[in-house]
Motif scaffolding. Structure first.
Motif, PDB file in Angstrom:
ATOM      1  N   GLU A 223       0.849  -1.402   0.042  1.00  0.00           N
ATOM      2  CA  GLU A 223      -0.077   0.153   0.058  1.00  0.00           C
ATOM      3  C   GLU A 223       0.844   1.153   0.063  1.00  0.00           C
ATOM      4  OE1 GLU A 223      -2.247  -2.840   2.741  1.00  0.00           O
ATOM      5  OE2 GLU A 223      -0.130  -2.150   2.585  1.00  0.00           O
ATOM      6  N   SER A 224       0.152   2.297  -0.481  1.00  0.00           N
ATOM      7  CA  SER A 224       0.767   3.539  -0.664  1.00  0.00           C
ATOM      8  C   SER A 224      -0.203   4.621  -0.666  1.00  0.00           C
ATOM      9  CB  SER A 224       2.005   3.637  -1.749  1.00  0.00           C
ATOM     10  OG  SER A 224       1.326   3.606  -2.847  1.00  0.00           O
ATOM     11  N   GLY A 225       0.179   5.837  -0.373  1.00  0.00           N
ATOM     12  CA  GLY A 225      -0.557   7.310  -0.440  1.00  0.00           C
ATOM     13  C   GLY A 225      -1.214   7.740   0.831  1.00  0.00           C
TER      14      GLY A 225
ATOM     15  N   ARG B 114      -5.801   9.441  -2.069  1.00  0.00           N
ATOM     16  CA  ARG B 114      -5.889   8.221  -3.047  1.00  0.00           C
ATOM     17  C   ARG B 114      -4.830   7.148  -2.458  1.00  0.00           C
ATOM     18  NH1 ARG B 114      -4.316   7.170  -9.439  1.00  0.00           N
ATOM     19  NH2 ARG B 114      -6.091   5.891  -9.780  1.00  0.00           N
ATOM     20  N   LEU B 115      -5.444   6.119  -2.265  1.00  0.00           N
ATOM     21  CA  LEU B 115      -4.502   4.924  -1.439  1.00  0.00           C
ATOM     22  C   LEU B 115      -4.384   4.103  -2.767  1.00  0.00           C
ATOM     23  CD1 LEU B 115      -6.008   4.054   1.814  1.00  0.00           C
ATOM     24  CD2 LEU B 115      -4.446   5.739   1.283  1.00  0.00           C
ATOM     25  N   SER B 116      -3.187   3.436  -3.011  1.00  0.00           N
ATOM     26  CA  SER B 116      -2.764   2.425  -4.182  1.00  0.00           C
ATOM     27  C   SER B 116      -2.382   1.194  -3.249  1.00  0.00           C
ATOM     28  CB  SER B 116      -1.700   2.915  -5.015  1.00  0.00           C
ATOM     29  OG  SER B 116      -2.188   4.031  -5.635  1.00  0.00           O
ATOM     30  N   CYS B 117      -2.751   0.213  -3.908  1.00  0.00           N
ATOM     31  CA  CYS B 117      -2.217  -1.264  -3.440  1.00  0.00           C
ATOM     32  C   CYS B 117      -1.467  -2.032  -4.786  1.00  0.00           C
ATOM     33  CB  CYS B 117      -3.153  -1.944  -2.936  1.00  0.00           C
ATOM     34  SG  CYS B 117      -2.554  -3.629  -2.331  1.00  0.00           S
ATOM     35  N   ALA B 118      -0.230  -2.189  -4.890  1.00  0.00           N
ATOM     36  CA  ALA B 118       0.504  -2.977  -5.919  1.00  0.00           C
ATOM     37  C   ALA B 118       0.532  -4.172  -5.439  1.00  0.00           C
ATOM     38  CB  ALA B 118       1.520  -2.194  -6.319  1.00  0.00           C
ATOM     39  N   VAL B 119       0.102  -5.224  -6.098  1.00  0.00           N
ATOM     40  CA  VAL B 119       0.096  -6.551  -6.212  1.00  0.00           C
ATOM     41  C   VAL B 119       1.104  -7.537  -6.897  1.00  0.00           C
ATOM     42  CG1 VAL B 119      -1.237  -8.565  -6.102  1.00  0.00           C
ATOM     43  CG2 VAL B 119      -2.221  -6.406  -5.266  1.00  0.00           C
ATOM     44  N   SER B 120       1.556  -8.524  -6.429  1.00  0.00           N
ATOM     45  CA  SER B 120       2.635  -9.374  -6.974  1.00  0.00           C
ATOM     46  C   SER B 120       2.314 -10.807  -6.458  1.00  0.00           C
ATOM     47  CB  SER B 120       3.803  -8.897  -7.180  1.00  0.00           C
ATOM     48  OG  SER B 120       4.776  -8.843  -6.025  1.00  0.00           O
ATOM     49  N   GLY B 121       2.748 -11.508  -7.206  1.00  0.00           N
ATOM     50  CA  GLY B 121       2.652 -13.151  -6.936  1.00  0.00           C
ATOM     51  C   GLY B 121       1.660 -13.958  -7.063  1.00  0.00           C
ATOM     52  N   PHE B 122       0.480 -13.461  -7.419  1.00  0.00           N
ATOM     53  CA  PHE B 122      -0.722 -14.244  -7.911  1.00  0.00           C
ATOM     54  C   PHE B 122      -1.351 -13.411  -9.038  1.00  0.00           C
ATOM     55  CE2 PHE B 122      -4.329 -11.670  -6.297  1.00  0.00           C
ATOM     56  CZ  PHE B 122      -3.622 -10.870  -5.271  1.00  0.00           C
ATOM     57  N   LEU B 123      -2.466 -14.245  -9.571  1.00  0.00           N
ATOM     58  CA  LEU B 123      -2.951 -13.760 -10.769  1.00  0.00           C
ATOM     59  C   LEU B 123      -4.125 -12.735 -10.285  1.00  0.00           C
ATOM     60  CD1 LEU B 123      -3.146 -13.851 -13.795  1.00  0.00           C
ATOM     61  CD2 LEU B 123      -4.894 -15.657 -13.487  1.00  0.00           C
TER      62      LEU B 123
ATOM     63  N   GLY C  47      -0.181  -2.063   5.302  1.00  0.00           N
ATOM     64  CA  GLY C  47      -0.889  -1.078   5.934  1.00  0.00           C
ATOM     65  C   GLY C  47      -0.186   0.486   5.464  1.00  0.00           C
ATOM     66  N   THR C  48      -1.323   1.197   5.396  1.00  0.00           N
ATOM     67  CA  THR C  48      -0.863   2.731   5.219  1.00  0.00           C
ATOM     68  C   THR C  48      -1.695   3.411   6.151  1.00  0.00           C
ATOM     69  OG1 THR C  48      -0.386   4.314   3.819  1.00  0.00           O
ATOM     70  CG2 THR C  48      -2.312   3.310   3.287  1.00  0.00           C
ATOM     71  N   GLN C  49      -1.120   4.582   7.085  1.00  0.00           N
ATOM     72  CA  GLN C  49      -1.718   5.445   7.927  1.00  0.00           C
ATOM     73  C   GLN C  49      -2.348   6.580   7.031  1.00  0.00           C
ATOM     74  OE1 GLN C  49      -1.940   5.140  11.491  1.00  0.00           O
ATOM     75  NE2 GLN C  49      -3.529   6.605  11.016  1.00  0.00           N
ATOM     76  N   VAL C  50      -3.752   6.759   7.679  1.00  0.00           N
ATOM     77  CA  VAL C  50      -4.488   7.730   7.063  1.00  0.00           C
ATOM     78  C   VAL C  50      -4.970   8.476   8.298  1.00  0.00           C
ATOM     79  CG1 VAL C  50      -6.597   8.412   5.975  1.00  0.00           C
ATOM     80  CG2 VAL C  50      -5.282   6.917   4.956  1.00  0.00           C
ATOM     81  N   THR C  51      -4.572   9.769   8.516  1.00  0.00           N
ATOM     82  CA  THR C  51      -4.823  10.896   9.420  1.00  0.00           C
ATOM     83  C   THR C  51      -5.740  11.875   9.085  1.00  0.00           C
ATOM     84  OG1 THR C  51      -3.068   9.903  10.659  1.00  0.00           O
ATOM     85  CG2 THR C  51      -4.076  11.979  11.569  1.00  0.00           C
ATOM     86  N   VAL C  52      -6.929  12.047   9.406  1.00  0.00           N
ATOM     87  CA  VAL C  52      -7.706  13.163   9.295  1.00  0.00           C
ATOM     88  C   VAL C  52      -7.930  14.251  10.533  1.00  0.00           C
ATOM     89  CG1 VAL C  52      -9.871  13.963   8.174  1.00  0.00           C
ATOM     90  CG2 VAL C  52      -8.922  11.755   7.601  1.00  0.00           C
TER      91      VAL C  52
END
Length: 120
Positions: free
Chosen positions: A6-8, A19-28, A113-118
């Motif tokens: 995760e990032s963002g 905008r959060l992103s989640c880059a995935v690898s290792g499966f279809l 995980g990525t921390q979001v603080t509002v």
């Protein structure tokens, strides 16, 4: 090796967007529904949004409906969570998740995980 990254995340004022992103690898990636969860301090982890394999169907927890949008780019093996009109109660660690059955076994993977603080 399955990886979800995760990032963002970050600090944003109420009413702002991330905008959060989640880059995935290792499966279809394109063959599996994807989920975003969040966990606030002292609370249980909750499912925020889900998107089907082709992105044609999405579901949201009631508290984020109309403000968050989950999407995916199967060519980039990435799932996104656009968060608008953020509120202090959205503060949490956000996790990317995939869960599926294959050959009679259940598999489940989480990102770090990525921390979001509002906060103002």
């Amino acid at each position: 090796q399955v990886q979800l990254t995760e990032s963002g995340g970050g600090l944003v004022q109420p009413g702002g967007s991330l905008r959060l992103s989640c880059a995935v690898s290792g499966f279809l990636f394109s063959s599996h529904a994807m989920n975003w969860y969040r966990q606030a301090p002292g609370k249980e982890r909750e499912l925020v949004a889900t998107i089907t394999t082709g992105g044609g169907s999405t579901n949201y927890v009631d508290s984020v409906k109309g403000r968050f949008t989950i999407s995916r780019d199967n060519a980039k093996n990435t799932v996104y969570l656009q968060m608008n009109d953020l509120k202090p109660e959205d503060t949490a660690v956000y996790y990317c998740n995939v869960r599926y059955r294959f050959m009679g076994r259940e598999f489940e993977y989480w990102g770090q995980g990525t921390q979001v603080t509002v906060s103002s």
